[in-house]
Design a protein around this motif. Sequence first.
Motif, PDB file in Angstrom:
ATOM      1  N   HIS A 119       0.864  -0.837  -0.251  1.00  0.00           N
ATOM      2  CA  HIS A 119       0.043  -0.303   0.389  1.00  0.00           C
ATOM      3  C   HIS A 119       1.219   1.468  -0.262  1.00  0.00           C
ATOM      4  N   ASN A 120       0.747   2.621  -0.482  1.00  0.00           N
ATOM      5  CA  ASN A 120       1.205   3.643  -0.569  1.00  0.00           C
ATOM      6  C   ASN A 120       0.387   4.273  -0.459  1.00  0.00           C
ATOM      7  N   SER A 121       0.452   5.209   0.507  1.00  0.00           N
ATOM      8  CA  SER A 121      -0.691   6.559   0.199  1.00  0.00           C
ATOM      9  C   SER A 121       0.147   7.653   0.691  1.00  0.00           C
ATOM     10  N   GLY A 122      -0.017   8.594  -0.270  1.00  0.00           N
ATOM     11  CA  GLY A 122       1.292  10.174  -0.126  1.00  0.00           C
ATOM     12  C   GLY A 122       2.858   9.362   0.214  1.00  0.00           C
ATOM     13  N   CYS A 123       3.449   9.934   2.009  1.00  0.00           N
ATOM     14  CA  CYS A 123       4.714   9.711   1.687  1.00  0.00           C
ATOM     15  C   CYS A 123       4.695   8.703   2.714  1.00  0.00           C
ATOM     16  N   THR A 124       3.218   7.973   2.225  1.00  0.00           N
ATOM     17  CA  THR A 124       3.725   6.034   3.216  1.00  0.00           C
ATOM     18  C   THR A 124       3.342   5.075   2.847  1.00  0.00           C
TER      19      THR A 124
END
Lengths: 349, 349
Positions: free
Chosen positions: A72-77
């Motif tokens: 999972h990738n979301s914004g800077c995470t």
Amino acid sequence: MPTIDAAGLQHLCSRLLECLGVNASEASFTATALVASNLRGVDSHGVALLRYYLEQLEHGDMEPNGEPELLHNSGCTALIDGHNSLGQIVARFATDQAISLTMDHGCGIVSTRRSNHFGAAAFWVQRINAAGLIGIALCNASPVVAPWQGKQGRLGTNPICFGVPGQSPFLLDMATTTVAANKIFNVHSAGQSTIPQGWALDKEGVPTTQTIDAYTGLLNPLGGYKGSGLAVMVEMLCGVLSGGAMANELGGIRFRGKPVDVSQFFMALDPKCFLDPGEYEQRAQSLSQVLKATAPATGYDEVLLAGEPELRTEAHRRKHGIPLADGTWQSLTDWATRFHLALPGVWAS
Amino acid sequence: MPTIDAAGLQHLCSRLLECLGVNASEASFTATALVASNLRGVDSHGVALLRYYLEQLEHGDMEPNGEPELLHNSGCTALIDGHNSLGQIVARFATDQAISLTMDHGCGIVSTRRSNHFGAAAFWVQRINAAGLIGIALCNASPVVAPWQGKQGRLGTNPICFGVPGQSPFLLDMATTTVAANKIFNVHSAGQSTIPQGWALDKEGVPTTQTIDAYTGLLNPLGGYKGSGLAVMVEMLCGVLSGGAMANELGGIRFRGKPVDVSQFFMALDPKCFLDPGEYEQRAQSLSQVLKATAPATGYDEVLLAGEPELRTEAHRRKHGIPLADGTWQSLTDWATRFHLALPGVWAS
């Protein structure tokens, strides 16, 4: 205590990992990461760990060719499932992600679950620092530490590692216990009967200086309740955040039949979001110089920053080789014999 | 020791700040933040600080109506110039920024320079937690701590504060010294001649148990070199990153003629970037329960998490009022007399 050069040691470790099914490039990378810790003098997190890795692979407790997956990738995470691969392979994937996220967002925060022992945390922070970024690495660990006022292992040594880009020697890599677990194992292996006060608690949670009671007991959190709080903080950012194993759900590299199931937290931060290019590095270096210039306390010759002793050891060992504890050398010799591998030459002492 | 209720105390503190030129809404907010610390039992970071704030304002060392300014925003990061405003006003602005950046990027990292004492770090982390986010707050502080092996103050108590959203009571707010500086000031004010081992070093950097030597000496970093390393880490993320004052460039709330010039670091992280909504909170609560269920060590009744004693004190003080140290009450009385302000009623004991 035989002295081996880094390249020979790296080659042997790499070949041993290959013999247990790890492909050549991953084996070589993992061996390099381990030897880097020996070079810095942190022998507890160097090739002494290899025997446990090999046992884990042999018993099917770790995947020789697992592939870390970006869940999972979301914004800077980003959240990564390590799929029980070697910790070094998971951490390489995770630090690459953290660095890449930082290019877009100024910061990258990566959490891994189902990972394995990644050696010294410093290696990963140095990797982030080498990209010009401030770096943080945290991980949870086998439950050998009781929460403060308790007497059952529920927390790991849960290290905190922090480093900066540029020329400052400052690099902090510390267990949140008074000492790392390996120190007590090493004292025990060496047959020393006592340890310094403050290192450990016995089975009842009472401070002890007896090695045997410490060996069957618990590590003392750094400074008592504050170290315990730091260990919980690390777990809140590792096992809790990753959705992986928490607290006493973790296995351990010394125990077979169960994956280690460790979680790691990596953070990269670009100082150029705050200051002009090169300014942070210069200021970090200035701070280091101010601290180094502090008049020494009675009984000391100089002020040493975290990371300085390791830098000096590295300079020495790159020239003069890595002295290996007899037990570590014996274990490598046994594994090499079993797989008919040549040993690296031992330096004349 | 008089007992005052929170609302009365807040009102008096707010009025006193107004008398020194702070506008009503900022004064009220600052007073609320200070009283929140007394409610939690952290009296060293509550209204006992007000006399220093008032002195700073009176001597022109702090701006009563400064306005924090967003200097730069890039990705999930922001840099703020506090313009020497009250620390609480700067921290409110900064935490609002951190929370807002998190909505877009999953994480928000905010650095402040030219700020002032912001009371207890916990207040700001609780503010971030209340927005459903993991929170971290760090700040540098007056140089009363020597780097390990040194004997001159170069580092502050440089606290680390960390908290999680949801129902877990865990909230860590710790100086990176064995004890906070205020503990030694308080023991000194109370006329006690000795302090426990491990709290402080004398002027030569040698451990001492004499209050007077500690008062003129140095705070002991938590557990020695590791606490010193943590303090340097905090400074690398505060004064170094913000471009503000570093190490012994800082002033102090007890010294006139110079702004405090402190830097702070705030981080907010959205657990929903990693896990399903509510899952992180549930897992953090589970970890807390596992830790709480640990069998107590010999000599203890229960395992307490960081933050639990403060929660219990808060429940009690909200009902039964805040007992104030005589010195703190006297100081508030003196200031109130000077400005012809009514004192809050004291509870019958």
